[in-house]
Structure formats: C-alpha cells, structure tokens
Design a protein around this motif. Structure first.
Motif, PDB file in Angstrom:
ATOM      1  N   SER A 101       0.840  -1.201   0.000  1.00 38.68           N
ATOM      2  CA  SER A 101       0.000   0.000   0.000  1.00 38.68           C
ATOM      3  C   SER A 101       0.873   1.248   0.000  1.00 38.68           C
ATOM      4  N   LYS A 102       0.277   2.345  -0.443  1.00 44.66           N
ATOM      5  CA  LYS A 102       0.995   3.628  -0.419  1.00 44.66           C
ATOM      6  C   LYS A 102       1.300   4.043   1.016  1.00 44.66           C
ATOM      7  N   GLU A 103       0.384   3.729   1.940  1.00 40.58           N
ATOM      8  CA  GLU A 103       0.610   4.072   3.351  1.00 40.58           C
ATOM      9  C   GLU A 103       1.829   3.328   3.893  1.00 40.58           C
ATOM     10  N   ASN A 104       1.941   2.042   3.571  1.00 44.36           N
ATOM     11  CA  ASN A 104       3.115   1.276   4.007  1.00 44.36           C
ATOM     12  C   ASN A 104       4.393   1.889   3.453  1.00 44.36           C
ATOM     13  N   ALA A 105       4.361   2.225   2.172  1.00 45.86           N
ATOM     14  CA  ALA A 105       5.549   2.820   1.547  1.00 45.86           C
ATOM     15  C   ALA A 105       5.930   4.118   2.241  1.00 45.86           C
ATOM     16  N   ARG A 106       4.954   4.974   2.516  1.00 46.82           N
ATOM     17  CA  ARG A 106       5.238   6.246   3.197  1.00 46.82           C
ATOM     18  C   ARG A 106       5.818   6.032   4.589  1.00 46.82           C
ATOM     19  N   ASN A 107       5.283   5.057   5.316  1.00 48.25           N
ATOM     20  CA  ASN A 107       5.771   4.805   6.675  1.00 48.25           C
ATOM     21  C   ASN A 107       7.193   4.254   6.683  1.00 48.25           C
ATOM     22  N   VAL A 108       7.520   3.399   5.708  1.00 49.11           N
ATOM     23  CA  VAL A 108       8.898   2.895   5.598  1.00 49.11           C
ATOM     24  C   VAL A 108       9.834   4.054   5.267  1.00 49.11           C
ATOM     25  N   GLU A 109       9.407   4.898   4.346  1.00 46.22           N
ATOM     26  CA  GLU A 109      10.216   6.054   3.961  1.00 46.22           C
ATOM     27  C   GLU A 109      10.502   6.975   5.142  1.00 46.22           C
ATOM     28  N   LYS A 110       9.520   7.165   6.010  1.00 44.39           N
ATOM     29  CA  LYS A 110       9.705   8.040   7.175  1.00 44.39           C
ATOM     30  C   LYS A 110      10.790   7.521   8.108  1.00 44.39           C
ATOM     31  N   ILE A 111      11.034   6.231   8.060  1.00 45.46           N
ATOM     32  CA  ILE A 111      12.069   5.631   8.902  1.00 45.46           C
ATOM     33  C   ILE A 111      13.436   5.707   8.233  1.00 45.46           C
ATOM     34  N   ILE A 112      13.489   5.392   6.940  1.00 44.30           N
ATOM     35  CA  ILE A 112      14.776   5.269   6.253  1.00 44.30           C
ATOM     36  C   ILE A 112      15.301   6.608   5.729  1.00 44.30           C
TER      37      ILE A 112
END
Length: 195
Positions: free
Chosen positions: A76-87
């Motif tokens: 999902s786009k939400e999952n992608a955004r949340n991973v990005e916020k970490i990395i």
C-alpha cells in the motif's frame, strides 16, 4: 557545487543516466545502495522497521530481508510512506555528509522517490528521467524476471511520471531513440547557467 537530484519512476532508466553522468566525472550517490547499507547498520532504522512491520524474521541473521520488506512496502501507499519516514532521514543526512566531501562542479543523488521523500530541499536542481510506459514495463519485466502485473503494482504506488515531470527543473527522455549524450550536454549547459 551544484547538487543534482536525479529521479524517475521504475524502468525509466535513471540508473543508466547516472552511469553516463558518472563516466563524465560527476560523483553519484546511489540512494538505494546507501539505504540498503544503512538499513543493516543503523539501530534506529532496524528498530523502526521491526516495530512498523511486525515481521519477526525481518532481520534474520542480522541482515534485512529485502523481499519481506518489499512485500510490505508495495502492499500500500501508506506502508511505503511509513517505511520512507524511517529510512529517508538517515539517507538524507548521509547524503549531506557525502556531498560535503565531493570536489566537483556537480554531484548527483540518484533516487526513485527523491520528490516523495523530501530530498528536493537538499538539491539545487531536480532532473527527471522519463520514458514511455510500455517501454518501462518491458525493461522491468526483462531486468527483474517478473510479470507485467507486478511491475504495474510497483508503478501505481509511485508518484506519477507526469507529476514528477511537472516538478522537474530538467527532463531527460530515455526512449531508446533520443540522444542521451546530447541531453546530458544540454543539462550541463542548463546547470552552468544556474551557477
């Protein structure tokens, strides 16, 4: 030094353009490679990804399982955004340190999600590599030994190419016909006028 943000969707050929720039003496920071390294070495990233995904064996043998992370990320786009916020904050800081140590007229950060990850404030110029959708799909199917459907799933979770091109300061069209070397010459002229 002019810091160039080089981006484009999957299959557009941004890595190929980065190699052409590097052959001309432009230092290139490959954000994917550096993010992979940081994902294995940064405790903050490790803890954040483990907490976010809830995947117990995400770091089996101390190394990030990229397949499991990709499945989570592209779900999902939400999952992608949340991973990005970490990395991305770690990669952004690493790029800033790297760029400070370069001794060249230009340097490049190559990132598929340069705009989405907020890296535009760390570069002086955004360059988007663009290509026709059917060509992007065929490149990815061949390169990744995957299916058209899987490629389209990945394309649809990324920012649209149209939007990236609207934001770009400069667009390189990589359709296997247009002269990339001439477009790079034009890019250098454009950048020199910005200096």
């Amino acid at each position: 030094m002019v810091r160039i943000g080089l981006t484009g969707g999957i299959g557009c050929g941004k890595s190929y353009v980065a190699k052409l720039l590097n052959k001309r003496g432009v230092p290139v920071y490959d954000s994917d490679t550096e993010a992979k390294q940081l994902s294995n070495t940064s405790k903050n990233i490790r803890d954040g990804l483990m907490s976010l995904t809830g995947i117990e064996n995400l770091y089996a043998d101390g190394v990030l399982n990229r397949r499991l992370l990709a499945e989570f990320l592209f779900a999902s786009k939400e999952n992608a955004r949340n991973v990005e916020k970490i990395i991305h904050p770690a990669v952004k800081a690493d790029f800033a340190r790297w760029a400070e140590n370069q001794n060249a007229l230009f340097c490049v950060i190559e990132s598929a999600i340069l705009i989405e990850s907020g890296f535009t404030d760390t570069v002086d110029c955004v360059v988007v590599v663009d290509a026709p959708l059917d060509l992007r799909i065929s490149r990815c199917v061949e390169r990744d030994s995957t299916t058209k459907e899987k490629v389209l799933e990945r394309i649809y979770v990324q920012m649209s190419q149209e939007e990236k091109c609207r934001i770009a300061d400069f667009v390189i069209f990589n359709d296997n016909v247009s002269d990339l070397e001439k477009q790079i010459d034009d890019l250098f002229e454009f950048l020199k006028n910005k200096m």
